[in-house]
Design a protein around this motif. Structure first.
Motif, PDB file in Angstrom:
ATOM      1  N   ALA A  15      -8.690  -5.864   0.446  1.00 40.49           N
ATOM      2  CA  ALA A  15      -6.969  -5.288   0.241  1.00 40.49           C
ATOM      3  C   ALA A  15      -7.037  -4.087  -0.846  1.00 40.49           C
ATOM      4  N   TRP A  16      -8.238  -3.977  -1.509  1.00 41.55           N
ATOM      5  CA  TRP A  16      -8.477  -2.672  -2.364  1.00 41.55           C
ATOM      6  C   TRP A  16      -8.165  -1.348  -1.598  1.00 41.55           C
ATOM      7  N   PHE A  17      -8.866  -1.647  -0.514  1.00 45.33           N
ATOM      8  CA  PHE A  17      -8.774  -0.180   0.257  1.00 45.33           C
ATOM      9  C   PHE A  17      -7.596   0.134   0.902  1.00 45.33           C
ATOM     10  N   ALA A  29       0.754  -1.053   0.038  1.00 43.68           N
ATOM     11  CA  ALA A  29      -0.075  -0.090   0.154  1.00 43.68           C
ATOM     12  C   ALA A  29       0.920   1.220   0.035  1.00 43.68           C
ATOM     13  N   PRO A  30       0.202   2.238  -0.565  1.00 44.66           N
ATOM     14  CA  PRO A  30       1.080   3.725  -0.390  1.00 44.66           C
ATOM     15  C   PRO A  30       1.538   4.046   1.157  1.00 44.66           C
ATOM     16  N   GLU A  76      -7.700   3.428   5.004  1.00 46.91           N
ATOM     17  CA  GLU A  76      -7.415   2.762   6.093  1.00 46.91           C
ATOM     18  C   GLU A  76      -8.597   1.885   6.678  1.00 46.91           C
ATOM     19  N   VAL A  77      -8.544   0.645   6.798  1.00 48.42           N
ATOM     20  CA  VAL A  77      -9.576  -0.388   7.435  1.00 48.42           C
ATOM     21  C   VAL A  77      -9.344  -0.403   8.927  1.00 48.42           C
ATOM     22  N   LYS A  78     -10.495   0.161   9.434  1.00 44.79           N
ATOM     23  CA  LYS A  78     -10.395   0.153  10.773  1.00 44.79           C
ATOM     24  C   LYS A  78     -11.376  -1.166  11.413  1.00 44.79           C
ATOM     25  N   VAL A 118     -16.218   3.053  -3.125  1.00 44.41           N
ATOM     26  CA  VAL A 118     -16.010   2.593  -1.794  1.00 44.41           C
ATOM     27  C   VAL A 118     -17.346   1.799  -1.465  1.00 44.41           C
ATOM     28  N   MET A 119     -18.683   2.625  -1.656  1.00 41.82           N
ATOM     29  CA  MET A 119     -19.833   1.834  -1.279  1.00 41.82           C
ATOM     30  C   MET A 119     -20.160   0.734  -2.084  1.00 41.82           C
TER      31      MET A 119
END
Length: 129
Positions: free
Chosen positions: A73-75, A8-9, A81-83, A26-27
């Motif tokens: 993983a796309w996020f 990821a970046p 950030e996946v919380k 995203v949705m």
């Protein structure tokens, strides 16, 4: 389970306009994750309890898990950030009025409408001005 991706970046900072433009995708991806999450839970329970399921068997469960991982993983691959995954909770690093913030979206919300200072987390959520 780790929600970080080493590819990821390093750190992406979003503008509010960038996040608004990204929200339809995203949705859409979050919706697919929600449906897949429910199918995986049902299939796993059926296999554990009854040994079979209308949703398939162990091979289908493994396929669902692989697709879930790919979708998730796309996020981080896009600097998001996946919380959390149940419910889905996403943060978009940004600056707001000179302060480091996270634009914050929670599964079930119909649009981006919240933020919190980076050091505060979800507990410090406020409506976007």
């Amino acid at each position: 389970m780790s929600y970080e991706n080493d590819d990821a970046p390093e750190h992406r900072e979003f503008t509010l306009d960038e996040v608004h433009a990204l929200m339809p995708e995203v949705m859409e991806r979050a919706g697919e994750l929600v449906a897949l999450r429910a199918d995986m839970a049902e299939l796993a329970a059926d296999l554990r309890i009854a040994g079979d399921s209308a949703l398939g068997g162990r091979a289908e469960l493994k396929g669902m898990e692989a697709r879930f991982s790919e979708l998730q993983a796309w996020f981080p691959d896009n600097g998001i950030e996946v919380k959390g995954l149940a419910p889905i909770l996403l943060d978009f690093p940004a600056m707001l009025d000179g302060a480091s913030v996270r634009l914050c979206w929670l599964e079930g919300e119909t649009a981006l409408g919240w933020y919190h200072r980076s050091e505060l987390g979800f507990f410090g959520r406020r409506p976007l001005p």
